[in-house]
Design a protein around this motif. Structure first.
Motif, PDB file in Angstrom:
ATOM      1  N   THR A  94      -2.756 -22.986   1.561  1.00  0.00           N
ATOM      2  CA  THR A  94      -3.865 -22.060   1.389  1.00  0.00           C
ATOM      3  C   THR A  94      -3.456 -20.594   1.481  1.00  0.00           C
ATOM      4  OG1 THR A  94      -4.392 -22.041   3.757  1.00  0.00           O
ATOM      5  CG2 THR A  94      -5.488 -23.704   2.399  1.00  0.00           C
ATOM      6  N   PHE A  95      -4.319 -19.754   0.887  1.00  0.00           N
ATOM      7  CA  PHE A  95      -4.487 -18.363   1.262  1.00  0.00           C
ATOM      8  C   PHE A  95      -5.705 -18.312   2.177  1.00  0.00           C
ATOM      9  CE2 PHE A  95      -2.486 -17.811  -2.965  1.00  0.00           C
ATOM     10  CZ  PHE A  95      -1.468 -16.925  -2.641  1.00  0.00           C
ATOM     11  N   GLN A  96      -5.623 -17.603   3.279  1.00  0.00           N
ATOM     12  CA  GLN A  96      -6.752 -17.523   4.188  1.00  0.00           C
ATOM     13  C   GLN A  96      -6.756 -16.181   4.911  1.00  0.00           C
ATOM     14  OE1 GLN A  96      -4.686 -20.898   5.972  1.00  0.00           O
ATOM     15  NE2 GLN A  96      -5.273 -20.092   7.985  1.00  0.00           N
TER      16      GLN A  96
ATOM     17  N   LEU B 110     -10.733 -16.765  -5.950  1.00  0.00           N
ATOM     18  CA  LEU B 110     -11.331 -15.900  -6.962  1.00  0.00           C
ATOM     19  C   LEU B 110     -11.256 -14.437  -6.557  1.00  0.00           C
ATOM     20  CD1 LEU B 110     -14.678 -17.520  -8.212  1.00  0.00           C
ATOM     21  CD2 LEU B 110     -12.604 -17.106  -9.550  1.00  0.00           C
ATOM     22  N   LEU B 111     -10.910 -13.588  -7.520  1.00  0.00           N
ATOM     23  CA  LEU B 111     -11.125 -12.150  -7.421  1.00  0.00           C
ATOM     24  C   LEU B 111     -12.290 -11.810  -8.343  1.00  0.00           C
ATOM     25  CD1 LEU B 111     -10.058  -9.171  -6.650  1.00  0.00           C
ATOM     26  CD2 LEU B 111      -9.122  -9.231  -8.964  1.00  0.00           C
TER      27      LEU B 111
ATOM     28  N   GLY C 108      -9.294 -20.241  -1.513  1.00  0.00           N
ATOM     29  CA  GLY C 108      -9.088 -19.070  -0.682  1.00  0.00           C
ATOM     30  C   GLY C 108     -10.313 -18.173  -0.722  1.00  0.00           C
ATOM     31  N   PRO C 109     -10.385 -17.174   0.151  1.00  0.00           N
ATOM     32  CA  PRO C 109     -11.564 -16.298   0.198  1.00  0.00           C
ATOM     33  C   PRO C 109     -11.781 -15.574  -1.120  1.00  0.00           C
ATOM     34  CG  PRO C 109      -9.740 -15.346   1.442  1.00  0.00           C
ATOM     35  CD  PRO C 109      -9.326 -16.745   1.093  1.00  0.00           C
ATOM     36  N   ARG C 110     -13.062 -15.404  -1.494  1.00  0.00           N
ATOM     37  CA  ARG C 110     -13.360 -14.632  -2.702  1.00  0.00           C
ATOM     38  C   ARG C 110     -13.185 -13.155  -2.384  1.00  0.00           C
ATOM     39  NH1 ARG C 110     -18.001 -12.760  -5.955  1.00  0.00           N
ATOM     40  NH2 ARG C 110     -19.419 -13.292  -4.253  1.00  0.00           N
ATOM     41  N   LEU C 111     -12.358 -12.473  -3.169  1.00  0.00           N
ATOM     42  CA  LEU C 111     -12.074 -11.056  -2.981  1.00  0.00           C
ATOM     43  C   LEU C 111     -12.963 -10.282  -3.942  1.00  0.00           C
ATOM     44  CD1 LEU C 111      -8.155 -11.246  -2.922  1.00  0.00           C
ATOM     45  CD2 LEU C 111      -9.791 -11.689  -1.056  1.00  0.00           C
ATOM     46  N   VAL C 112     -13.814  -9.409  -3.425  1.00  0.00           N
ATOM     47  CA  VAL C 112     -14.823  -8.731  -4.231  1.00  0.00           C
ATOM     48  C   VAL C 112     -14.543  -7.234  -4.263  1.00  0.00           C
ATOM     49  CG1 VAL C 112     -17.285  -8.326  -4.569  1.00  0.00           C
ATOM     50  CG2 VAL C 112     -16.511 -10.496  -3.598  1.00  0.00           C
ATOM     51  N   VAL C 113     -14.400  -6.684  -5.463  1.00  0.00           N
ATOM     52  CA  VAL C 113     -14.156  -5.261  -5.660  1.00  0.00           C
ATOM     53  C   VAL C 113     -15.079  -4.771  -6.771  1.00  0.00           C
ATOM     54  CG1 VAL C 113     -11.765  -5.518  -4.913  1.00  0.00           C
ATOM     55  CG2 VAL C 113     -12.302  -5.608  -7.353  1.00  0.00           C
ATOM     56  N   GLU C 114     -15.012  -3.461  -7.040  1.00  0.00           N
ATOM     57  CA  GLU C 114     -15.786  -2.877  -8.127  1.00  0.00           C
ATOM     58  C   GLU C 114     -14.859  -2.307  -9.183  1.00  0.00           C
ATOM     59  OE1 GLU C 114     -18.576  -0.047  -6.682  1.00  0.00           O
ATOM     60  OE2 GLU C 114     -19.661  -1.508  -5.434  1.00  0.00           O
ATOM     61  N   GLU C 115     -15.369  -2.227 -10.393  1.00  0.00           N
ATOM     62  CA  GLU C 115     -14.602  -1.671 -11.493  1.00  0.00           C
ATOM     63  C   GLU C 115     -14.120  -0.267 -11.137  1.00  0.00           C
ATOM     64  OE1 GLU C 115     -15.092  -1.339 -16.344  1.00  0.00           O
ATOM     65  OE2 GLU C 115     -16.856  -1.365 -15.053  1.00  0.00           O
ATOM     66  N   GLY C 116     -12.830  -0.022 -11.299  1.00  0.00           N
ATOM     67  CA  GLY C 116     -12.246   1.260 -10.972  1.00  0.00           C
ATOM     68  C   GLY C 116     -11.607   1.331  -9.605  1.00  0.00           C
ATOM     69  N   ASP C 117     -11.859   0.339  -8.738  1.00  0.00           N
ATOM     70  CA  ASP C 117     -11.254   0.335  -7.406  1.00  0.00           C
ATOM     71  C   ASP C 117      -9.743   0.173  -7.487  1.00  0.00           C
ATOM     72  OD1 ASP C 117     -13.614   0.617  -6.024  1.00  0.00           O
ATOM     73  OD2 ASP C 117     -13.819  -1.501  -5.500  1.00  0.00           O
ATOM     74  N   SER C 118      -9.054   0.843  -6.571  1.00  0.00           N
ATOM     75  CA  SER C 118      -7.657   0.512  -6.307  1.00  0.00           C
ATOM     76  C   SER C 118      -7.645  -0.595  -5.265  1.00  0.00           C
ATOM     77  CB  SER C 118      -6.903   1.734  -5.790  1.00  0.00           C
ATOM     78  OG  SER C 118      -6.819   2.733  -6.785  1.00  0.00           O
ATOM     79  N   VAL C 119      -6.815  -1.593  -5.465  1.00  0.00           N
ATOM     80  CA  VAL C 119      -6.836  -2.786  -4.613  1.00  0.00           C
ATOM     81  C   VAL C 119      -5.442  -3.029  -4.053  1.00  0.00           C
ATOM     82  CG1 VAL C 119      -7.466  -5.221  -4.471  1.00  0.00           C
ATOM     83  CG2 VAL C 119      -8.610  -3.742  -6.143  1.00  0.00           C
ATOM     84  N   ARG C 120      -5.402  -3.326  -2.750  1.00  0.00           N
ATOM     85  CA  ARG C 120      -4.147  -3.693  -2.091  1.00  0.00           C
ATOM     86  C   ARG C 120      -4.375  -5.022  -1.375  1.00  0.00           C
ATOM     87  NH1 ARG C 120      -0.285   0.026  -0.668  1.00  0.00           N
ATOM     88  NH2 ARG C 120      -0.118  -0.897   1.414  1.00  0.00           N
ATOM     89  N   VAL C 121      -3.552  -5.998  -1.691  1.00  0.00           N
ATOM     90  CA  VAL C 121      -3.634  -7.311  -1.048  1.00  0.00           C
ATOM     91  C   VAL C 121      -2.345  -7.537  -0.269  1.00  0.00           C
ATOM     92  CG1 VAL C 121      -3.921  -9.789  -1.378  1.00  0.00           C
ATOM     93  CG2 VAL C 121      -5.095  -8.184  -2.914  1.00  0.00           C
ATOM     94  N   GLY C 122      -2.454  -7.530   1.056  1.00  0.00           N
ATOM     95  CA  GLY C 122      -1.310  -7.848   1.895  1.00  0.00           C
ATOM     96  C   GLY C 122      -1.246  -9.338   2.144  1.00  0.00           C
ATOM     97  N   VAL C 123      -0.083  -9.939   1.917  1.00  0.00           N
ATOM     98  CA  VAL C 123       0.090 -11.386   2.081  1.00  0.00           C
ATOM     99  C   VAL C 123       1.179 -11.626   3.127  1.00  0.00           C
ATOM    100  CG1 VAL C 123       0.697 -13.558   0.966  1.00  0.00           C
ATOM    101  CG2 VAL C 123      -0.632 -11.844  -0.285  1.00  0.00           C
ATOM    102  N   TYR C 124       0.754 -12.173   4.275  1.00  0.00           N
ATOM    103  CA  TYR C 124       1.721 -12.556   5.313  1.00  0.00           C
ATOM    104  C   TYR C 124       2.033 -14.035   5.160  1.00  0.00           C
ATOM    105  CZ  TYR C 124       3.647 -14.015   9.760  1.00  0.00           C
ATOM    106  OH  TYR C 124       4.454 -14.586  10.730  1.00  0.00           O
ATOM    107  N   ASN C 125       3.313 -14.365   5.079  1.00  0.00           N
ATOM    108  CA  ASN C 125       3.735 -15.746   4.884  1.00  0.00           C
ATOM    109  C   ASN C 125       3.970 -16.397   6.244  1.00  0.00           C
ATOM    110  OD1 ASN C 125       4.901 -18.179   4.201  1.00  0.00           O
ATOM    111  ND2 ASN C 125       6.275 -17.311   2.656  1.00  0.00           N
TER     112      ASN C 125
END
Length: 285
Positions: free
Chosen positions: A46-48, A141-142, A58-75
């Motif tokens: 999983t991603f959690q 989902l994003l 995994g959790p649904r990641l919700v943003v808006e059009e034009g947003d800058s997005v950073r996803v940190g992934v710890y293994n």
């Protein structure tokens, strides 16, 4: 491959605040389990969200059009993983492309950055050993909403009252119990068809995704359907619902296209506007 159909009435709302930068922190795991409607317990990778139990999707990641997005992934697992947005396009600095991924080794953290330039739903997954890690459960989902928090299918597009988001997938029990090697992939023969991680009777029991279209002041409804599984899938709308395709794979459909059946290939995502056409009760299949 078995043909399966489910009858469901679904919709789920979302409330959001406008921001120009969105940050998410995810943890990868390979030691989760999920229980299926027939009582089988299957492994899940999983991603959690850190501190939350392992679950699929995994959790649904919700943003808006034009947003800058950073996803940190710890293994937190014992295998290398990555983060890939399927069908998102090339506007990313390190999108975990399966052919040239930014690999996150066990015990390390990787940061995946991109700008959300196109509205729609996109499924994210681990691109390492593609498609094994995704089929083991490393997917979610994003959602990119219209700018400014407006309840529209896309910026300047048709308005809706509620929005719902389906992630279609399948599970092959043998793949889950004995994860295959990339060089020796067996046939994928699904035992379960899933929507948002739920299968069989669990779909009808999950009140968060089930609703009946009765109040005219709560319509139209915007439903996105994203296919992350294997093979073609159909979504059939009943006669009582007027279904119109307004977004296809992140692209607004102008003019919108009325249809009673969606035919989705793996990786495709369609946004549908739903209005009542007849009185009565029926189900999307």
């Amino acid at each position: 491959m078995q043909n399966r159909s489910v009858c469901i009435l679904l919709f789920l709302s979302a409330s959001l605040s406008a921001q120009s930068v969105k940050t998410f922190e995810l943890t990868t795991s390979e030691d989760g389990t999920v229980e299926m409607p027939d009582g089988s317990t299957l492994p899940v990778w999983t991603f959690q969200i850190a501190g939350s139990p392992a679950a699929y999707p995994g959790p649904r990641l919700v943003v808006e059009e034009g947003d800058s997005v950073r996803v940190g992934v710890y293994n937190a697992g014992s295998m290398a993983h990555t983060f890939h947005l399927h069908g998102f396009g090339s506007d990313t600095s390190n999108n975990g492309e399966p052919m040239n991924p930014l690999i996150v080794q066990p015990g390390n953290t990787g940061v995946f950055s991109f700008r959300a330039n196109a509205v729609g739903d996109y499924y994210y997954h681990c691109g390492a050993q593609n498609p094994i890690h995704g089929q083991m459960g490393m997917a979610g989902l994003l959602t990119v909403l219209a700018a400014g928090g407006e309840k529209r299918a896309y910026t300047g597009g048709p308005k809706f009252f509620k929005d719902y988001h389906w992630l279609l997938d399948e599970i092959d029990k043998e793949w889950r119990l004995n994860p295959p090697k990339p060089a020796d992939l067996p046939l994928f023969l699904p035992d379960y068809f899933l929507i948002n991680g739920r299968s069989g009777d669990a779909l009808g029991d999950y009140t968060g995704d089930v609703a009946i279209l009765t109040a005219l002041d709560q319509l139209p409804v915007f439903l996105t359907v994203t296919h992350s599984g294997v093979g073609r899938r159909e979504v059939v709308f009943p006669e009582m619902v007027l279904a119109t395709l307004v977004v296809r794979n992140g692209e607004p459909q102008i003019p919108a296209v009325p249809t009673d059946t969606l035919d989705l290939l793996p990786g495709e995502s369609f946004g549908m506007m739903l209005q009542p056409a007849l009185n009565g009760e029926d189900s999307i299949q």
